[in-house]
Design an enzyme around this catalytic site. Structure first.
Site, PDB file in Angstrom:
ATOM      1  N   ASP A   1      36.812 -25.441 -22.739  1.00  0.00           N
ATOM      2  CA  ASP A   1      37.286 -24.250 -22.045  1.00  0.00           C
ATOM      3  C   ASP A   1      36.436 -23.989 -20.823  1.00  0.00           C
ATOM      4  O   ASP A   1      35.762 -24.896 -20.321  1.00  0.00           O
ATOM      5  CB  ASP A   1      37.270 -23.052 -23.006  1.00  0.00           C
TER       6      ASP A   1
ATOM      7  N   PRO B   1      26.413 -10.369 -27.892  1.00  0.00           N
ATOM      8  CA  PRO B   1      26.101 -10.038 -29.294  1.00  0.00           C
ATOM      9  C   PRO B   1      27.103 -10.587 -30.292  1.00  0.00           C
ATOM     10  O   PRO B   1      26.742 -10.936 -31.413  1.00  0.00           O
ATOM     11  CB  PRO B   1      26.088  -8.501 -29.300  1.00  0.00           C
TER      12      PRO B   1
ATOM     13  N   ASP C   1      28.253 -29.233 -20.075  1.00  0.00           N
ATOM     14  CA  ASP C   1      28.996 -28.903 -18.861  1.00  0.00           C
ATOM     15  C   ASP C   1      29.638 -30.171 -18.316  1.00  0.00           C
ATOM     16  O   ASP C   1      28.995 -30.961 -17.627  1.00  0.00           O
ATOM     17  CB  ASP C   1      28.069 -28.283 -17.823  1.00  0.00           C
TER      18      ASP C   1
ATOM     19  N   HIS D   1      37.594 -16.205 -19.994  1.00  0.00           N
ATOM     20  CA  HIS D   1      38.482 -16.911 -20.915  1.00  0.00           C
ATOM     21  C   HIS D   1      37.701 -17.638 -21.999  1.00  0.00           C
ATOM     22  O   HIS D   1      37.966 -17.469 -23.196  1.00  0.00           O
ATOM     23  CB  HIS D   1      39.354 -17.905 -20.143  1.00  0.00           C
TER      24      HIS D   1
ATOM     25  N   VAL E   1      48.533 -33.152 -32.459  1.00  0.00           N
ATOM     26  CA  VAL E   1      47.968 -31.833 -32.178  1.00  0.00           C
ATOM     27  C   VAL E   1      48.775 -30.748 -32.891  1.00  0.00           C
ATOM     28  O   VAL E   1      49.999 -30.824 -32.961  1.00  0.00           O
ATOM     29  CB  VAL E   1      47.948 -31.569 -30.657  1.00  0.00           C
TER      30      VAL E   1
ATOM     31  N   SER F   1      46.579 -18.984 -25.742  1.00  0.00           N
ATOM     32  CA  SER F   1      45.195 -19.451 -25.845  1.00  0.00           C
ATOM     33  C   SER F   1      44.509 -18.856 -27.068  1.00  0.00           C
ATOM     34  O   SER F   1      43.822 -19.545 -27.825  1.00  0.00           O
ATOM     35  CB  SER F   1      44.407 -19.047 -24.596  1.00  0.00           C
TER      36      SER F   1
END
Length: 570
Positions: free
Chosen positions: A273, A281, A292, A303, A409, A456
């Site tokens: 993502d 928290p 990354d 998002h 999937v 999502s």
């Protein structure tokens, strides 16, 4: 007769002859003069020079030419009837009959699949070449000019993802690129699919198709395709809010009941993502690894933080698997209001997830069918990872979006608080289950909270439910997990399976109850659940993805995780 009288007679005859000659000359001279005058001064009237357009030949006259013919008329004739006659026969015929059509007129196409003129684009071929051809047959050469723009809408301009000879060094890979007027942006080995891929960019301004043909013909290039574009599947979020509103999704999924049996402990979920705020928290101590794939320095994104929260939130909010561990993989970024990714970056992300112990991969993004990503997903599934994706937010007229439409999937559509389908949710026979995805309260960067909608977040909830099942039984195979979700789902919409909700809305409690801990064989669905009685019949129906119940464990199955290999409890 005397000589004198004879001479007078001859003179009279001569005079008469001369007079007659003069008279004849005068007459002929007048005729010649009149004829020359006629030639020097034509008597043709001006109206006779005005072109008249016969109705029988009007169709052969271009509208622009006809207009000019009328405008230059200077004759006295009134020709007001001519425009009426010609325009009734000579009407402009558009060369591009679809150029002005509204995008909504195409029943199976949405914005990500249209060119600049609204033309519907087909999905890329199995070879991943992404030609961007129109979904309708091309009828004129003029429409071919849309092809380059069509490719650019679905892919990054002038970029290729190429499988290259793994024996090439970086210097040799750069030389390969230079030979074809390209720049190598990146390249690396991908153990997931046993291949070396590189990202290349055109730098000399040559046409895309020309470079593609030449590059693909090189002996060091195994395969070649565009660098396709992927986008996250959420709508615009409402302004971030500080607070803890009620989460209706918990009740819909029966998560409080499920959490009496499992919390997702010792299960690792890779979240491919945008950036995740690991300091929030709600996510404290839940991020086990960061990667990354973009190589960027961007901060957390709304998002990615929300997706992680839907899975593991455990402070003021509650995620579906609050004790699961997250591998935060940043694959999306680059814009302030949203985020996007590419084929090459998604490939890097899947490779990292498979190589670093992920058991579940959450993919809350969508794009076109992509040969490289299809290959990577097949390899990931072969390793026993559970793959879950958002169905997409392109609406009822959209073609299937990927990776959700891949058979390996679990595709998830979205519902609202009244169990209605999210209006923007994709449909199709590839939808497995549904989950809440409208007005969902989730964490946001900088310790804030958000209310947002999209498939999502439905996918993220289901990823958490899958983590609960794997905590109950780490040997659960992906197909057995899929079947458990399908058999225990709460039916919505028309009776039985449909293209809107799949097998229904996920029921976390019923699913967890259906998989007893440390059991090699699943038991019947939990009491009070809506187990389908038509599952056997549906598996035999054409066009429906067959989901057979595999065995839960096998000595040589890659999804089996020994006790020694399990991550330590948090």
């Amino acid at each position: 007769m005397t000589r004198k009288s004879e001479n007078r007679g001859r003179a009279g005859v001569y005079a008469s002859s001369v007079g007659a000659a003069l008279l004849l000359t005068a007459c002929l001279g007048a005729e010649v003069a009149r004829a020359q005058a006629i030639m020097r001064t034509p008597t043709i009237s001006v109206p006779s020079r005005t072109p008249t357009i016969s109705p029988s030949i009007a169709p052969r006259v271009s509208p622009s030419i006809a207009a000019r013919a009328v405008s230059v008329d200077r004759g006295p004739r009134t020709i007001a009837a001519i425009p009426h006659t010609t325009t009734s026969r000579v009407r402009p015929t558009p060369v591009l009959p679809y150029a002005r059509y509204s995008p909504n007129l195409y029943p199976a196409c949405t914005a990500p699949y249209r060119d600049a003129g609204g033309e519907c684009l087909a999905q890329s071929s199995a070879g991943g070449q992404g030609s961007g051809k129109s979904g309708k047959k091309s009828a004129a050469n003029g429409r071919r000019n849309n092809a380059p723009a069509a490719v650019n809408l679905r892919s990054f301009a002038n970029e290729f993802v190429a499988e290259i000879d793994g024996a090439l060094s970086l210097v040799e890979a750069d030389e390969l690129a230079r030979r074809h007027g390209l720049t190598r942006i990146a390249s690396e080995d991908f153990p997931l699919i046993g291949a070396t891929f590189g990202l290349f960019r055109i730098t000399d301004g040559r046409p895309y198709e020309t470079v593609r043909r030449e590059f693909a013909a090189d002996g060091s290039v195994r395969s070649l395709q565009p660098n396709f574009r992927y986008v996250l599947q959420d709508q615009k979020s409402t302004p971030l809010s500080e607070g803890d509103p009620a989460q209706y999704a918990l009740t819909k999924l029966r998560l409080p009941q499920a959490h009496t049996l499992a919390h997702g402990a010792n299960v690792t979920v890779a979240v491919i993502d945008s950036g995740i705020d690991a300091s929030h928290p709600e996510l404290a101590n839940s991020i086990a690894d960061n990667f990354d794939a973009l190589g960027s320095a961007e901060g957390p994104h709304v998002h990615g933080t929300g997706i992680a929260g839907a899975i593991v939130a455990h402070a003021r909010l509650m995620g579906s698997a609050p004790e699961a561990r997250i591998i935060a993989i940043r694959a999306f970024g680059g814009t302030a209001g949203g985020a996007e990714s590419s084929s090459y970056v998604i490939l890097r992300s899947l490779n990292h997830a498979a190589e670093h112990g992920a058991q579940i991969v959450n993919m809350s993004f969508a794009g076109p069918k992509d040969a490289v990503i299809e290959r990577a997903i097949a390899a990931t599934a072969a390793r026993g990872l559970v793959l879950i994706a958002a169905a997409g937010n392109a609406g009822a007229k959209s073609p299937p979006l990927y990776p959700a439409a891949n058979p390996n999937v679990i595709a998830v559509s979205a519902t609202d608080q009244q169990d209605r389908l999210f209006t923007a949710s994709n449909r199709g026979n590839h939808i497995a289950v549904a989950a809440p995805g409208v007005d969902i309260f989730l964490p946001a960067p900088d310790g804030k909270y958000q209310m947002t909608s999209g498939t999502s977040f439905s996918a993220a909830y289901v990823s958490g439910v899958a983590a609960l099942l794997l905590e109950r039984n780490h040997a659960l195979k992906p197909e057995a997990l899929r079947m458990t979700l399908a058999r225990t789902a709460r039916d919505l919409g028309s009776p039985g399976r449909d293209d809107l909700f799949g097998d229904g809305e996920a029921d976390a409690f019923a699913a967890v109850m259906a998989v007893p801990a440390d059991s090699a064989t699943p038991v019947a669905a939990a009491s009070g659940t809506t187990k389908r009685e038509d599952a056997g019949k549906r598996r035999e129906e054409p066009g429906i993805r067959a989901i057979e119940q595999p065995s839960l464990s096998s000595a040589d199955d890659k999804s089996t995780i020994s006790q020694a290999d399990r991550p330590a409890a948090r």
